[in-house]
Structure formats: C-alpha cells, structure tokens
Motif scaffolding. Structure first.
Motif, mmCIF file in Angstrom:
data_model
loop_
_atom_site.group_PDB
_atom_site.id
_atom_site.type_symbol
_atom_site.label_atom_id
_atom_site.label_comp_id
_atom_site.label_asym_id
_atom_site.label_seq_id
_atom_site.Cartn_x
_atom_site.Cartn_y
_atom_site.Cartn_z
ATOM 1 N N THR A 34 44.602 28.257 36.662
ATOM 2 C CA THR A 34 43.529 27.644 37.439
ATOM 3 C C THR A 34 42.897 26.505 36.635
ATOM 4 O O THR A 34 43.018 26.447 35.416
ATOM 5 N N ARG A 35 42.226 25.607 37.334
ATOM 6 C CA ARG A 35 41.527 24.504 36.678
ATOM 7 C C ARG A 35 40.033 24.682 36.847
ATOM 8 O O ARG A 35 39.539 24.877 37.966
ATOM 9 N N THR A 36 39.318 24.638 35.737
ATOM 10 C CA THR A 36 37.859 24.687 35.748
ATOM 11 C C THR A 36 37.352 23.491 34.956
ATOM 12 O O THR A 36 37.439 23.482 33.730
ATOM 13 N N GLY A 37 36.863 22.486 35.663
ATOM 14 C CA GLY A 37 36.441 21.259 35.000
ATOM 15 C C GLY A 37 37.635 20.582 34.363
ATOM 16 O O GLY A 37 38.693 20.432 34.983
ATOM 17 N N PRO A 38 37.525 20.177 33.098
ATOM 18 C CA PRO A 38 38.635 19.477 32.438
ATOM 19 C C PRO A 38 39.718 20.416 31.907
ATOM 20 O O PRO A 38 40.774 19.965 31.481
ATOM 21 N N ASP A 39 39.454 21.722 31.928
ATOM 22 C CA ASP A 39 40.377 22.681 31.321
ATOM 23 C C ASP A 39 41.207 23.407 32.362
ATOM 24 O O ASP A 39 40.796 23.581 33.508
ATOM 25 N N ARG A 40 42.387 23.851 31.918
ATOM 26 C CA ARG A 40 43.194 24.787 32.703
ATOM 27 C C ARG A 40 43.151 26.142 32.008
ATOM 28 O O ARG A 40 43.163 26.220 30.775
ATOM 29 N N THR A 41 43.108 27.197 32.804
ATOM 30 C CA THR A 41 43.007 28.557 32.269
ATOM 31 C C THR A 41 44.080 29.435 32.881
ATOM 32 O O THR A 41 44.299 29.406 34.099
ATOM 33 N N ALA A 42 44.751 30.204 32.030
ATOM 34 C CA ALA A 42 45.730 31.187 32.505
ATOM 35 C C ALA A 42 45.014 32.501 32.768
ATOM 36 O O ALA A 42 44.253 32.986 31.918
ATOM 37 N N LEU A 43 45.247 33.069 33.940
ATOM 38 C CA LEU A 43 44.675 34.355 34.334
ATOM 39 C C LEU A 43 45.810 35.342 34.577
ATOM 40 O O LEU A 43 46.779 35.018 35.273
ATOM 41 N N VAL A 44 45.681 36.529 34.019
ATOM 42 C CA VAL A 44 46.723 37.550 34.150
ATOM 43 C C VAL A 44 46.072 38.874 34.532
ATOM 44 O O VAL A 44 45.031 39.250 33.975
ATOM 45 N N SER A 45 46.700 39.565 35.483
ATOM 46 C CA SER A 45 46.245 40.892 35.888
ATOM 47 C C SER A 45 47.363 41.894 35.603
ATOM 48 O O SER A 45 48.527 41.649 35.938
ATOM 49 N N VAL A 46 46.988 43.007 34.970
ATOM 50 C CA VAL A 46 47.959 44.004 34.512
ATOM 51 C C VAL A 46 47.483 45.397 34.920
ATOM 52 O O VAL A 46 46.280 45.692 34.860
ATOM 53 N N THR A 47 48.412 46.248 35.327
ATOM 54 C CA THR A 47 48.109 47.670 35.540
ATOM 55 C C THR A 47 48.618 48.462 34.341
ATOM 56 O O THR A 47 49.777 48.317 33.936
ATOM 57 N N MET A 48 47.728 49.276 33.773
ATOM 58 C CA MET A 48 48.078 50.109 32.631
ATOM 59 C C MET A 48 48.134 51.568 33.084
ATOM 60 O O MET A 48 47.200 52.079 33.711
ATOM 61 N N VAL A 49 49.233 52.224 32.784
ATOM 62 C CA VAL A 49 49.410 53.639 33.134
ATOM 63 C C VAL A 49 49.509 54.442 31.840
ATOM 64 O O VAL A 49 50.336 54.146 30.980
ATOM 65 N N SER A 50 48.632 55.439 31.707
ATOM 66 C CA SER A 50 48.638 56.294 30.519
ATOM 67 C C SER A 50 48.326 57.725 30.947
ATOM 68 O O SER A 50 48.130 58.001 32.133
ATOM 69 N N SER A 51 48.265 58.604 29.981
ATOM 70 C CA SER A 51 47.993 60.012 30.295
ATOM 71 C C SER A 51 46.609 60.199 30.898
ATOM 72 O O SER A 51 46.341 61.197 31.574
#
Length: 213
Positions: A159-176
């Motif tokens: 995504t772009r916010t002002g002069p910068d670009r930002t990487a966004l990541v969504s992850v599902t974590m499965v544990s006990s």
C-alpha cells in the motif's frame, strides 16, 4: 548452432538491463538454443527482464525461446544481515528462480550463529513472487521452532501512504494453544520483496520469543 553463435548470444544477453550474468546450455539435439540461465541484478522485475530478453533474441538473432527453457535467478544478500542483534531472526539471503510460469523462492534467515532456509513456489507474477517469498520466510521460521507451531499466509499487499510504500502481511498461526490471526508491516526501502519478508517476520516475531526460548 556453433560455439561462436553461443558466445555472441551470451554477450548480447549480458547487455540487457537487469541481467548480471548469462549462460546458455546447448540443446542436446543440437537444433535449438537450449536452456538459458540468467543471473539477475538485485531488485529487478523478473517479468520485465524476461520480456526484454525475449524481444532481443527475436529481433537480433531471430530466435523464439520457450518460457520453460529460461531460468531467471536472483540471489541477493540482504544488507539487513549486519543489523541483527541476535534476539530475532533476520534476513540473510533471498533467492528467486523463475522458470516458465512458476517462481521458486528460497529465504535464509540468520538467528544467533545459525541459519535456516525455507522454500516456496508461486506463479511468475508480481503477486505470486510476493506470496512465495513470504511463505518461504514462514517455512524458514518453522525450521527454527520445530513442531511448536505452523503458519499459513493469508494475505499480502503493498500500500502507499504519503511518499512511502508499505508491505502488509496477514498470517494465521496454529499451535497447541489454538489459532491466531497475526499481521505485520514493513516500509519498502529498495526491494518490495524483502519488505514483504520483513512484514511476515514482523507478524510472527512477537510470538516467536517464547517458542525460541
């Protein structure tokens, strides 16, 4: 094709912007160009480089190249390797190999004195490459923590916010202890793909310390 023909083709390939190294593996039957292996400069767009290479070979040599006979290889050491403090994994190397419709990403992470490596395959598109490098980073993390947890990549976005670009990541974590949805972000510096890896690490880092304990 003669040895001179191959040498001329290799020399021409090295002039294509984004190509750092080139090699041609002759066709066993002797009737075609064979397999092209192109080493890419860090951060280049593989799709654009492949297009330029194909156009140059058609226009200058009259050669049509099957995409399955071209390997685009980028092997970049991350400048972040020197920034780590040893408390969390950091990127040490990213390798991309594009061949035909697929790209294979390998991500190496440094942690303390060791290194772990994860791999993932995606489609040879910008989004496919981003998903592949993020998934490869998660596979490397799983190498560190053993059977403690598993990660599934849900979403990647730049995504772009002002002069910068930002990487966004969504992850599902499965544990006990159950299933958690984690998100991470990282500002794009020079290479969007390394920003995606940093965002994937940002998503899981807060949960890693107890697992790495």
């Amino acid at each position: 094709m003669t040895v001179t023909d191959y040498a001329e083709i290799v020399a021409a390939l090295r002039t294509v912007p984004g190509v750092a190294e080139a090699d041609v593996e002759p066709d066993d039957a002797g009737g075609g160009l064979g397999l092209l292996r192109l080493g890419l400069s860090p951060g280049v767009d593989e799709v654009q480089v492949a297009s330029k290479v194909g156009r140059m070979l058609r226009e200058r040599f009259g050669l049509g190249v099957d995409a399955d006979r071209v390997q685009l290889i980028e092997d970049a050491t991350s400048p972040e390797h020197a920034e780590g403090n040893g408390r969390r994994p950091i990127i040490s190397r990213m390798q991309l190999v594009s061949s035909g419709l697929e790209v294979t990403a390998a991500v190496s992470l440094s942690y303390h004195e060791g290194t772990v490596r994860g791999e993932a395959t995606g489609t040879a598109t910008q989004t496919g490459v981003q998903r592949a490098v993020a998934t490869a980073a998660l596979r490397a993390i799983e190498q560190l923590i053993g059977e403690s947890a598993r990660f599934e990549l849900e979403h990647v976005e730049i995504t772009r916010t002002g002069p910068d670009r930002t990487a966004l990541v969504s992850v599902t974590m499965v544990s006990s202890s159950g299933t958690d949805r984690l998100t991470g972000s990282a500002v794009v510096r020079e290479d969007a793909r390394q920003a995606v890896i940093r965002a994937a690490l940002d998503a899981v880092n807060r949960r890693l310390e107890p697992l790495l304990g």
